[in-house]
Design a protein around this motif. Structure first.
Motif, PDB file in Angstrom:
ATOM      1  N   ALA A   3       0.854  -1.198   0.000  1.00 43.28           N
ATOM      2  CA  ALA A   3       0.000   0.000   0.000  1.00 43.28           C
ATOM      3  C   ALA A   3       0.882   1.237   0.000  1.00 43.28           C
ATOM      4  CB  ALA A   3      -0.921  -0.022   1.217  1.00 43.28           C
ATOM      5  N   ALA A   4       1.954   1.172  -0.796  1.00 43.90           N
ATOM      6  CA  ALA A   4       2.922   2.273  -0.771  1.00 43.90           C
ATOM      7  C   ALA A   4       3.006   3.005  -2.101  1.00 43.90           C
ATOM      8  CB  ALA A   4       4.302   1.725  -0.384  1.00 43.90           C
ATOM      9  N   GLY A   5       2.071   2.716  -3.000  1.00 46.71           N
ATOM     10  CA  GLY A   5       2.088   3.398  -4.303  1.00 46.71           C
ATOM     11  C   GLY A   5       1.723   4.866  -4.134  1.00 46.71           C
ATOM     12  N   ARG A  24      -3.488   8.464  -9.873  1.00 49.03           N
ATOM     13  CA  ARG A  24      -4.770   8.577 -10.595  1.00 49.03           C
ATOM     14  C   ARG A  24      -5.844   9.208  -9.722  1.00 49.03           C
ATOM     15  NH1 ARG A  24      -5.374   2.522 -12.076  1.00 49.03           N
ATOM     16  NH2 ARG A  24      -3.886   2.415 -10.373  1.00 49.03           N
ATOM     17  N   GLN A  67       8.298   1.140   2.701  1.00 49.61           N
ATOM     18  CA  GLN A  67       8.989   0.805   1.451  1.00 49.61           C
ATOM     19  C   GLN A  67      10.148   1.753   1.193  1.00 49.61           C
ATOM     20  OE1 GLN A  67       6.663   0.756  -2.163  1.00 49.61           O
ATOM     21  NE2 GLN A  67       8.320  -0.151  -3.319  1.00 49.61           N
ATOM     22  N   PRO A  69       8.978   4.491  -3.601  1.00 49.54           N
ATOM     23  CA  PRO A  69       8.084   3.584  -4.335  1.00 49.54           C
ATOM     24  C   PRO A  69       8.701   3.136  -5.656  1.00 49.54           C
ATOM     25  CG  PRO A  69       7.290   5.851  -4.519  1.00 49.54           C
ATOM     26  CD  PRO A  69       8.541   5.892  -3.684  1.00 49.54           C
ATOM     27  N   LYS A  70       9.520   2.070  -5.582  1.00 49.01           N
ATOM     28  CA  LYS A  70      10.252   1.642  -6.779  1.00 49.01           C
ATOM     29  C   LYS A  70       9.540   0.534  -7.535  1.00 49.01           C
ATOM     30  CE  LYS A  70      14.858   2.637  -4.923  1.00 49.01           C
ATOM     31  NZ  LYS A  70      16.025   1.955  -4.368  1.00 49.01           N
ATOM     32  N   LEU A 100      -3.246  -6.923  -3.261  1.00 45.16           N
ATOM     33  CA  LEU A 100      -3.103  -5.482  -3.486  1.00 45.16           C
ATOM     34  C   LEU A 100      -4.191  -4.735  -2.724  1.00 45.16           C
ATOM     35  CD1 LEU A 100      -2.001  -5.055  -7.200  1.00 45.16           C
ATOM     36  CD2 LEU A 100      -0.721  -5.800  -5.195  1.00 45.16           C
TER      37      LEU A 100
END
Ligand code: UTP
Length: 287
Positions: free
Chosen positions: A4-6, A10, A97, A100-101, A123
């Motif tokens: 949950a690190a994106g 969007r 994280q 965010p890679k 996810l």
């Protein structure tokens, strides 16, 4: 583990100071549905990979003594139960994280916590309707085959460029396919099929060695799909299998799908549906 690190770009500006996994779907954040799905499949240890804005996500799964004592004093036991439910769901851990890679990089952050056991990746913005269970079938297939298991779903060929796409062969089991190749976000004409990987995986810890040497791929990110492609192509390994899902799924990281999730789940609920359904009909008739 739940990545949950994106950045959730969007959904900007809603996700400027809040992870997209915390967006409410009716009256619960998306990620709570995902934790509930894991616990319903018998998983009681959950690791969430968090990025920036980590606090409101971890606070959600913590107890809130002031709120709880106020509700207790007022005798509002039903609201109290709702508040306590999320902090009692499972043994929940958090790991940062850092940068965010990519999803593959987020999964690699679970290495120390996972140890020698198989584990599931769910996810945090991908909801599977609880009436259409998927994870239990995937866990059973992993136990049976010892292979990596991915969830696949048929999508419109015009949308395949948004997903990892799978080349597959049939197996003797209805609804289970052998994955012979995977491509991350292919152009429509390069896609091996319209079977897209959706946000559920059951993996062995052997995936970590592969992720450690996986170079950044599509979008400059370390892709889990690329590590899975290596497993699918290894003739000496247990391979990758797909469980084909035909139930209800909502990608809450996408605005249109997020709105559909709220409408469908609210309309089906016993407490909200009777008031909402006639309103939806009336509204649709005027469109
Ligand atoms: P997405 O590609 O949907 O997430 O990643 P995103 O990059 O946040 O979305 P947009 O396109 O900018 O809106 C799929 C899942 O992997 C997680 C995300 O949080 C999401 O659950 N993820 C992605 C990470 O945890 N770390 C990353 O570096 C990338």
């Amino acid at each position: 583990m739940i990545p949950a690190a994106g950045l959730g770009t969007r959904f900007l500006p809603a996700t400027k100071a809040m992870p997209k996994e915390m967006l409410p779907v009716v009256d619960k954040p998306a990620i709570q549905y995902v934790v509930e799905e894991a616990t319903a499949a018998g998983i009681d240890d959950v690791l969430i990979i968090i990025g920036r804005n980590k606090n409101n996500l971890s606070n959600h799964f913590d107890s809130v003594p002031e709120l709880e004592s106020t509700l207790e004093r007022k005798g509002d036991h039903s609201k109290l139960a709702k508040v306590q439910h999320s902090s009692e769901l499972a043994d929940i851990h958090f790991v940062r994280q850092g940068e965010p890679k990519g999803l593959g990089h987020a999964v690699l952050r679970a290495k120390a916590h996972v140890g020698d056991h198989p584990f599931a990746v769910l996810l945090g913005d991908d909801l599977i309707d609880e009436r259409d269970p998927l994870l239990t079938t995937m866990l059973d297939e992993h136990t049976k085959r010892g292979a990596a298991i991915v969830a696949l779903m048929e999508v419109d060929p015009d949308s395949i460029h948004l997903y990892g796409a799978a080349a597959v062969e049939a197996t003797d089991d209805e609804g289970v396919v052998k994955v012979t190749g995977l491509v991350e976000k292919p152009a429509k004409e390069d896609a091996p099929s319209n079977l897209a990987i959706i946000g559920r995986y059951v993996l062995s810890p052997s995936v970590f060695e592969i992720l450690e040497r996986t170079e950044p791929g599509k979008g400059g990110e370390i892709q889990l799909t690329d590590a899975l492609q290596e497993m699918a192509a290894d003739p000496d390994g247990p391979g990758v299998y797909g469980v084909v899902f035909r139930g209800r799924r909502y990608d809450t990281g996408d605005r249109v799908d997020y709105i559909k999730a709220i409408v469908q789940l609210a309309a089906d609920r016993e407490d909200l549906g009777p008031e909402l359904r006639p309103w939806f009909k009336d509204f649709a008739a005027k469109l």
